[in-house]
Design a protein around this motif. Structure first.
Motif, PDB file in Angstrom:
ATOM      1  N   ASP A  77     -13.793  72.229  46.570  1.00 36.74           N
ATOM      2  CA  ASP A  77     -14.094  71.275  47.579  1.00 36.74           C
ATOM      3  C   ASP A  77     -13.454  70.287  48.219  1.00 36.74           C
ATOM      4  O   ASP A  77     -13.623  69.207  48.548  1.00 36.74           O
ATOM      5  CB  ASP A  77     -15.560  70.848  47.669  1.00 36.74           C
ATOM      6  CG  ASP A  77     -16.139  70.535  49.055  1.00 36.74           C
ATOM      7  OD1 ASP A  77     -15.752  71.170  50.052  1.00 36.74           O
ATOM      8  OD2 ASP A  77     -16.860  69.760  49.394  1.00 36.74           O
ATOM      9  N   GLY A  78     -11.934  70.611  48.114  1.00 42.06           N
ATOM     10  CA  GLY A  78     -11.016  69.182  48.138  1.00 42.06           C
ATOM     11  C   GLY A  78      -9.902  69.888  49.483  1.00 42.06           C
ATOM     12  O   GLY A  78     -10.246  70.802  49.840  1.00 42.06           O
TER      13      GLY A  78
ATOM     14  N   THR B 130       2.621  60.745  54.493  1.00 44.42           N
ATOM     15  CA  THR B 130       1.873  60.587  53.543  1.00 44.42           C
ATOM     16  C   THR B 130       1.137  61.683  53.064  1.00 44.42           C
ATOM     17  O   THR B 130       0.469  62.432  53.903  1.00 44.42           O
ATOM     18  CB  THR B 130       0.847  59.172  53.490  1.00 44.42           C
ATOM     19  OG1 THR B 130      -0.013  59.602  54.393  1.00 44.42           O
ATOM     20  CG2 THR B 130       1.829  57.932  53.796  1.00 44.42           C
ATOM     21  N   ILE B 131       1.024  62.085  51.751  1.00 44.71           N
ATOM     22  CA  ILE B 131       0.107  63.163  51.216  1.00 44.71           C
ATOM     23  C   ILE B 131      -0.788  62.710  50.240  1.00 44.71           C
ATOM     24  O   ILE B 131      -0.790  62.021  49.264  1.00 44.71           O
ATOM     25  CB  ILE B 131       0.894  64.336  50.538  1.00 44.71           C
ATOM     26  CG1 ILE B 131       2.061  64.656  51.519  1.00 44.71           C
ATOM     27  CG2 ILE B 131       0.049  65.570  50.046  1.00 44.71           C
ATOM     28  CD1 ILE B 131       3.129  65.531  50.536  1.00 44.71           C
ATOM     29  N   SER B 132      -2.321  63.330  50.565  1.00 45.83           N
ATOM     30  CA  SER B 132      -3.430  62.490  49.709  1.00 45.83           C
ATOM     31  C   SER B 132      -4.333  63.940  49.533  1.00 45.83           C
ATOM     32  O   SER B 132      -4.332  64.830  50.140  1.00 45.83           O
ATOM     33  CB  SER B 132      -4.325  61.619  50.340  1.00 45.83           C
ATOM     34  OG  SER B 132      -3.613  60.690  50.868  1.00 45.83           O
ATOM     35  N   ARG B 133      -4.832  64.209  48.409  1.00 41.46           N
ATOM     36  CA  ARG B 133      -5.786  64.957  47.855  1.00 41.46           C
ATOM     37  C   ARG B 133      -7.180  64.162  47.867  1.00 41.46           C
ATOM     38  O   ARG B 133      -7.312  63.231  47.186  1.00 41.46           O
ATOM     39  CB  ARG B 133      -5.493  65.592  46.389  1.00 41.46           C
ATOM     40  CG  ARG B 133      -4.283  66.372  46.685  1.00 41.46           C
ATOM     41  CD  ARG B 133      -4.254  67.642  45.778  1.00 41.46           C
ATOM     42  NE  ARG B 133      -3.336  68.606  45.914  1.00 41.46           N
ATOM     43  CZ  ARG B 133      -2.696  69.625  44.986  1.00 41.46           C
ATOM     44  NH1 ARG B 133      -3.485  69.671  43.783  1.00 41.46           N
ATOM     45  NH2 ARG B 133      -1.956  70.549  45.485  1.00 41.46           N
ATOM     46  N   LEU B 134      -8.018  65.167  48.500  1.00 40.59           N
ATOM     47  CA  LEU B 134      -9.277  64.395  48.601  1.00 40.59           C
ATOM     48  C   LEU B 134     -10.218  65.292  48.186  1.00 40.59           C
ATOM     49  O   LEU B 134     -10.212  66.562  48.425  1.00 40.59           O
ATOM     50  CB  LEU B 134      -9.694  64.112  50.052  1.00 40.59           C
ATOM     51  CG  LEU B 134      -8.523  63.077  51.083  1.00 40.59           C
ATOM     52  CD1 LEU B 134      -8.803  63.178  52.283  1.00 40.59           C
ATOM     53  CD2 LEU B 134      -8.230  62.022  50.416  1.00 40.59           C
ATOM     54  N   PHE B 135     -11.548  64.890  47.400  1.00 39.98           N
ATOM     55  CA  PHE B 135     -12.523  65.860  46.905  1.00 39.98           C
ATOM     56  C   PHE B 135     -13.994  65.240  47.472  1.00 39.98           C
ATOM     57  O   PHE B 135     -14.160  63.881  47.016  1.00 39.98           O
ATOM     58  CB  PHE B 135     -12.329  65.697  45.424  1.00 39.98           C
ATOM     59  CG  PHE B 135     -11.111  66.444  44.983  1.00 39.98           C
ATOM     60  CD1 PHE B 135     -11.037  67.844  45.124  1.00 39.98           C
ATOM     61  CD2 PHE B 135      -9.859  65.775  44.708  1.00 39.98           C
ATOM     62  CE1 PHE B 135      -9.904  68.460  44.563  1.00 39.98           C
ATOM     63  CE2 PHE B 135      -8.710  66.397  44.309  1.00 39.98           C
ATOM     64  CZ  PHE B 135      -8.574  67.900  44.353  1.00 39.98           C
ATOM     65  N   PHE B 136     -14.526  65.936  48.163  1.00 32.78           N
ATOM     66  CA  PHE B 136     -15.919  65.656  48.665  1.00 32.78           C
ATOM     67  C   PHE B 136     -16.842  65.984  47.782  1.00 32.78           C
ATOM     68  O   PHE B 136     -16.732  66.905  46.975  1.00 32.78           O
ATOM     69  CB  PHE B 136     -16.075  65.987  50.078  1.00 32.78           C
ATOM     70  CG  PHE B 136     -15.118  65.338  51.086  1.00 32.78           C
ATOM     71  CD1 PHE B 136     -15.462  63.986  51.698  1.00 32.78           C
ATOM     72  CD2 PHE B 136     -13.850  65.839  51.140  1.00 32.78           C
ATOM     73  CE1 PHE B 136     -14.387  63.531  52.621  1.00 32.78           C
ATOM     74  CE2 PHE B 136     -13.042  64.994  52.149  1.00 32.78           C
ATOM     75  CZ  PHE B 136     -13.139  63.872  52.950  1.00 32.78           C
TER      76      PHE B 136
END
Length: 152
Positions: free
Chosen positions: A122-123, A146-152
């Motif tokens: 779920d990222g 910019t590159i981000s990895r996000l996990f909800f």
């Protein structure tokens, strides 16, 4: 005001979205000197105002990497992730420094969501282009994806 996203799907749906701009930030000699001390880069074009008067820019200029580092300051002003379990900085692409940033100038960040792809759990991996605009200049001081990895 930061644009708010509360799910990976919401981030993916935002590709192409303009995130607006931040408030202006003054580039002071103290900020430049502090960055020089932190990085060990004491080149005269950054830290010697007297010598820089006769240099190519007529005054000291911010380090390119100082200008780049402002993306970290500007991102939370541009985008807010609600309900986030974890977010990590994954990296940067296409860093450019089109124009020097002179001491005494004001800069601000402008953001655009340029890509978002799902990742396991779920990222989402989101690319936000941050343009560091210089007040009164046609060219920005820095443009970075910019590159981000996000996990909800």
């Amino acid at each position: 005001m930061a644009q708010a996203f509360n799910s990976a799907a919401a981030v993916q749906a935002a590709v192409g979205q303009d995130l607006g701009t931040t408030d202006w930030l003054a580039i002071t000699q103290d900020r430049i000197n502090t960055f020089a001390d932190a990085t060990g880069d004491h080149q005269w074009i950054h830290v010697d105002p007297e010598r820089a008067k006769d240099g190519p820019f007529g005054k000291t200029i911010a380090h390119g990497y100082l200008t780049l580092s402002l993306a970290n300051l500007f991102l939370p002003q541009l985008v807010e992730y609600q309900g986030l379990k974890m977010g990590v900085n994954y990296g940067c692409d296409k860093v450019r420094f089109p124009s020097p940033v002179p001491v005494g100038s004001r800069v601000r960040g402008h953001g655009v969501v340029v890509a978002a792809e799902p990742v396991k759990g779920d990222g989402v991996q989101v690319t936000v282009r941050v343009t560091v605009q210089i007040e009164g200049s046609d060219k920005p001081g820095c443009v970075v994806d910019t590159i981000s990895r996000l996990f909800f």
